[in-house]
Design a protein around this motif. Structure first.
Motif, mmCIF file in Angstrom:
data_model
loop_
_atom_site.group_PDB
_atom_site.id
_atom_site.type_symbol
_atom_site.label_atom_id
_atom_site.label_comp_id
_atom_site.label_asym_id
_atom_site.label_seq_id
_atom_site.Cartn_x
_atom_site.Cartn_y
_atom_site.Cartn_z
ATOM 1 N N ALA A 13 36.817 38.702 61.714
ATOM 2 C CA ALA A 13 36.416 39.428 60.511
ATOM 3 C C ALA A 13 36.153 38.404 59.412
ATOM 4 C CB ALA A 13 37.503 40.410 60.094
ATOM 5 N N VAL A 14 34.886 38.049 59.230
ATOM 6 C CA VAL A 14 34.528 36.919 58.358
ATOM 7 C C VAL A 14 34.574 37.265 56.879
ATOM 8 C CG1 VAL A 14 33.129 35.814 60.117
ATOM 9 C CG2 VAL A 14 32.062 37.467 58.570
ATOM 10 N N THR A 29 25.512 38.557 53.908
ATOM 11 C CA THR A 29 25.754 39.787 54.668
ATOM 12 C C THR A 29 24.751 39.938 55.806
ATOM 13 O OG1 THR A 29 26.557 40.839 52.639
ATOM 14 C CG2 THR A 29 26.032 42.291 54.492
ATOM 15 N N PHE A 30 23.512 39.587 55.533
ATOM 16 C CA PHE A 30 22.452 39.815 56.507
ATOM 17 C C PHE A 30 21.955 38.518 57.150
ATOM 18 C CE2 PHE A 30 22.353 42.942 53.091
ATOM 19 C CZ PHE A 30 22.578 44.099 53.804
ATOM 20 N N SER A 31 22.670 37.406 56.919
ATOM 21 C CA SER A 31 22.172 36.125 57.428
ATOM 22 C C SER A 31 23.210 35.324 58.206
ATOM 23 C CB SER A 31 21.661 35.266 56.262
ATOM 24 O OG SER A 31 22.708 34.964 55.363
ATOM 25 N N ARG A 32 24.418 35.849 58.372
ATOM 26 C CA ARG A 32 25.466 35.074 59.038
ATOM 27 C C ARG A 32 25.743 35.552 60.464
ATOM 28 N NH1 ARG A 32 30.612 33.956 55.175
ATOM 29 N NH2 ARG A 32 31.515 33.435 57.217
ATOM 30 N N GLY A 33 24.833 36.333 61.028
ATOM 31 C CA GLY A 33 24.993 36.747 62.413
ATOM 32 C C GLY A 33 26.102 37.736 62.646
ATOM 33 N N ILE A 34 26.386 38.549 61.665
ATOM 34 C CA ILE A 34 27.432 39.563 61.802
ATOM 35 C C ILE A 34 26.927 40.686 62.703
ATOM 36 C CG2 ILE A 34 28.823 41.266 60.555
ATOM 37 C CD1 ILE A 34 28.651 39.320 58.126
ATOM 38 N N GLU A 35 27.734 41.089 63.675
ATOM 39 C CA GLU A 35 27.318 42.078 64.668
ATOM 40 C C GLU A 35 28.074 43.406 64.563
ATOM 41 O OE1 GLU A 35 24.858 41.720 66.734
ATOM 42 O OE2 GLU A 35 24.427 39.597 66.386
ATOM 43 N N ASN A 36 29.263 43.396 63.952
ATOM 44 C CA ASN A 36 30.102 44.594 63.951
ATOM 45 C C ASN A 36 30.587 44.936 62.552
ATOM 46 O OD1 ASN A 36 30.326 44.583 66.997
ATOM 47 N ND2 ASN A 36 31.327 42.637 66.507
ATOM 48 N N GLU A 53 43.444 33.488 59.517
ATOM 49 C CA GLU A 53 44.598 34.374 59.556
ATOM 50 C C GLU A 53 44.775 35.172 58.279
ATOM 51 O OE1 GLU A 53 48.072 32.246 60.666
ATOM 52 O OE2 GLU A 53 47.368 31.817 62.704
ATOM 53 N N ASN A 54 44.010 34.866 57.245
ATOM 54 C CA ASN A 54 44.124 35.583 55.970
ATOM 55 C C ASN A 54 42.804 36.274 55.643
ATOM 56 O OD1 ASN A 54 46.825 34.556 55.303
ATOM 57 N ND2 ASN A 54 45.786 32.585 55.096
ATOM 58 N N PRO A 55 42.852 37.526 55.167
ATOM 59 C CA PRO A 55 41.613 38.227 54.810
ATOM 60 C C PRO A 55 40.914 37.538 53.647
ATOM 61 C CG PRO A 55 43.539 39.466 54.066
ATOM 62 C CD PRO A 55 44.053 38.345 54.910
ATOM 63 N N LYS A 114 30.904 38.100 65.226
ATOM 64 C CA LYS A 114 31.488 38.231 63.898
ATOM 65 C C LYS A 114 31.494 39.690 63.448
ATOM 66 C CE LYS A 114 29.754 33.674 62.520
ATOM 67 N NZ LYS A 114 28.836 32.956 61.601
ATOM 68 N N SER A 115 32.491 40.006 62.637
ATOM 69 C CA SER A 115 32.623 41.361 62.112
ATOM 70 C C SER A 115 32.763 41.324 60.593
ATOM 71 C CB SER A 115 33.840 42.067 62.715
ATOM 72 O OG SER A 115 33.724 42.195 64.116
ATOM 73 N N LEU A 116 32.433 42.444 59.966
ATOM 74 C CA LEU A 116 32.510 42.615 58.525
ATOM 75 C C LEU A 116 33.373 43.830 58.237
ATOM 76 C CD1 LEU A 116 31.276 41.844 55.677
ATOM 77 C CD2 LEU A 116 29.529 43.556 56.161
ATOM 78 N N VAL A 117 34.276 43.724 57.266
ATOM 79 C CA VAL A 117 35.166 44.832 56.922
ATOM 80 C C VAL A 117 34.696 45.492 55.625
ATOM 81 C CG1 VAL A 117 37.523 45.522 56.352
ATOM 82 C CG2 VAL A 117 37.125 43.706 58.038
ATOM 83 N N LEU A 118 34.414 46.792 55.702
ATOM 84 C CA LEU A 118 34.159 47.600 54.507
ATOM 85 C C LEU A 118 35.455 48.308 54.169
ATOM 86 C CD1 LEU A 118 30.652 49.214 55.235
ATOM 87 C CD2 LEU A 118 31.180 47.112 53.992
ATOM 88 N N LEU A 119 35.995 47.998 53.008
ATOM 89 C CA LEU A 119 37.347 48.421 52.658
ATOM 90 C C LEU A 119 37.337 49.313 51.422
ATOM 91 C CD1 LEU A 119 40.500 47.956 52.920
ATOM 92 C CD2 LEU A 119 40.149 46.022 51.355
ATOM 93 N N SER A 120 38.008 50.471 51.509
ATOM 94 C CA SER A 120 38.177 51.328 50.337
ATOM 95 C C SER A 120 39.602 51.862 50.310
ATOM 96 C CB SER A 120 37.184 52.498 50.342
ATOM 97 O OG SER A 120 37.406 53.331 49.208
ATOM 98 N N VAL A 121 40.440 51.197 49.546
ATOM 99 C CA VAL A 121 41.823 51.623 49.346
ATOM 100 C C VAL A 121 42.167 51.405 47.871
ATOM 101 C CG1 VAL A 121 42.484 51.074 51.713
ATOM 102 C CG2 VAL A 121 42.761 49.340 49.934
ATOM 103 N N PRO A 122 43.082 52.207 47.314
ATOM 104 C CA PRO A 122 43.422 52.058 45.882
ATOM 105 C C PRO A 122 44.372 50.896 45.644
ATOM 106 C CG PRO A 122 44.655 53.865 46.849
ATOM 107 C CD PRO A 122 43.738 53.368 47.925
ATOM 108 N N MET A 123 43.876 49.685 45.797
ATOM 109 C CA MET A 123 44.726 48.496 45.698
ATOM 110 C C MET A 123 45.303 48.309 44.306
ATOM 111 S SD MET A 123 42.964 45.590 48.146
ATOM 112 C CE MET A 123 44.383 44.503 47.976
ATOM 113 N N ASP A 124 44.662 48.864 43.275
ATOM 114 C CA ASP A 124 45.181 48.719 41.918
ATOM 115 C C ASP A 124 46.525 49.419 41.755
ATOM 116 O OD1 ASP A 124 42.901 47.375 41.415
ATOM 117 O OD2 ASP A 124 41.958 48.919 40.177
#
Length: 333
Positions: free
Chosen positions: A66-67, A89-96, A162-164, A32-42
């Motif tokens: 990407a869970v 965040t720290f309990s679902r077995g995320i590796e990346n 298929e959807n974020p 599993k992977s986690l996405v850290l996102l910083s874009v000006p979506m507003d």
């Protein structure tokens, strides 16, 4: 890749304390992977949503699970401390970790993939990361697709959303006091300066597009904001004073402080979920700043009678200070 392009990538990796890797983590199609996102979506929500939808569609096609997507700017809602990440965040077995940071939809867009250390620091300093800087993410997807078809990457992730899926934090505001109490004239108000070092230390701040791409401008803005706090602290007509960031509530109370000036930054619609706006106010989709007083003795915050949130940090501060001064002037009248 040109020498200049690699130099630019190294610059952004250096901000994060990461080193360049030739390939993504080998187990990324099995974990599993986690996405850290910083874009000006507003500013361009539909354009960014389309980009992120295409990104997740690619992940689903190749097997990158990407869970969760964390829009890190939304966790930066106070002066210094980020809101807590979800418990899973720290309990679902995320590796990346997949880091995406950009100030504009047409680039440059920084993408990095590294291993998640399952700690608050998110990744280890000096860890390796596959990183690219581009104006068109489709070229990165093409490159990754080539790698993922080799024997080096074995896929077991078959059912991928298929959807974020975006996850946001929230706050527990406590008891809301609309009016600033007149007694504010009798007690000191603590103000903490904005800590610039947080952008070098905490992952939520490190990956923000304002720090990644416009650090000089960001630091100049923080300097001006801290200067405004200093001016308020030097003004003998009020009881507001700057204090050290390591002072806790008990120490402040012993020093005669009863209130602390605090701030929230979010869309007004989000603020309305945390702190109900006055009944005659209609929350907007604009991102605004709202200052308030936190009573150090009780679980009460004072917002002021007037809803004075503003898109401009300085206007929001000055408007709330005016409410404090008005309440102080009414003391004893």
């Amino acid at each position: 890749m040109s020498l200049q392009a690699q130099s630019d990538i190294d610059q952004y990796l250096n901000k994060l304390g990461l080193n360049q890797a030739l390939y993504p983590p080998q187990d990324i199609l099995k974990t599993k992977s986690l996405v850290l996102l910083s874009v000006p979506m507003d500013e361009s929500p539909s354009e960014w949503q389309e980009i992120l939808d295409e990104m997740q569609a690619f992940f689903a096609e190749v097997g990158v699970d990407a869970v969760a997507y964390f829009p890190v700017d939304k966790y930066d809602a106070s002066l210094n401390d980020p809101l807590p990440l979800p418990d899973f965040t720290f309990s679902r077995g995320i590796e990346n970790l997949i880091i995406l940071s950009a100030k504009e939809a047409d680039g440059p867009i920084f993408l990095a993939i590294t291993q998640f250390n399952k700690e608050e620091s998110m990744w280890n300093k000096g860890a390796s990361a596959f990183a690219r800087l581009t104006s068109d993410l489709s070229t990165v997807w093409q490159e990754l697709n080539t790698y993922f078809k080799t024997d080096q990457f074995q896929r077991t992730n078959l059912l991928v959303n298929e959807n974020p899926e975006f996850f946001y934090s929230t706050i527990e505001a406590g008891v809301i006091g609309r009016s600033v109490p007149p007694q504010v004239a009798e007690f000191k108000i603590a103000m903490r300066p904005i800590v610039k070092q947080k952008y070098e230390q905490l992952p939520i701040f490190k990956v923000q597009h304002a720090y990644m791409f416009e650090e000089d401008s960001l630091m100049q803005q923080i300097n001006l904001q801290n200067q405004q706090f200093q001016m308020l602290s030097a003004d003998s007509t009020n009881t507001m004073e700057l204090v050290a960031n390591n002072e806790n509530d008990a120490t402040l109370r012993r020093s005669g402080f009863i209130y602390e000036l605090k701030m929230l930054k979010a869309k007004e619609t989000t603020l309305n979920e945390w702190i109900p706006l006055p009944e005659d106010s209609t929350p907007s989709e604009k991102t605004v700043y709202k200052f308030y007083l936190d009573d150090l003795r009780t679980n009460t915050i004072f917002m002021g009678k007037e809803w004075d949130a503003s898109e401009n940090w300085f206007e929001a501060l000055n408007a709330f200070v005016a409410q404090i001064q008005k309440a102080a002037a009414s003391n004893g009248n």
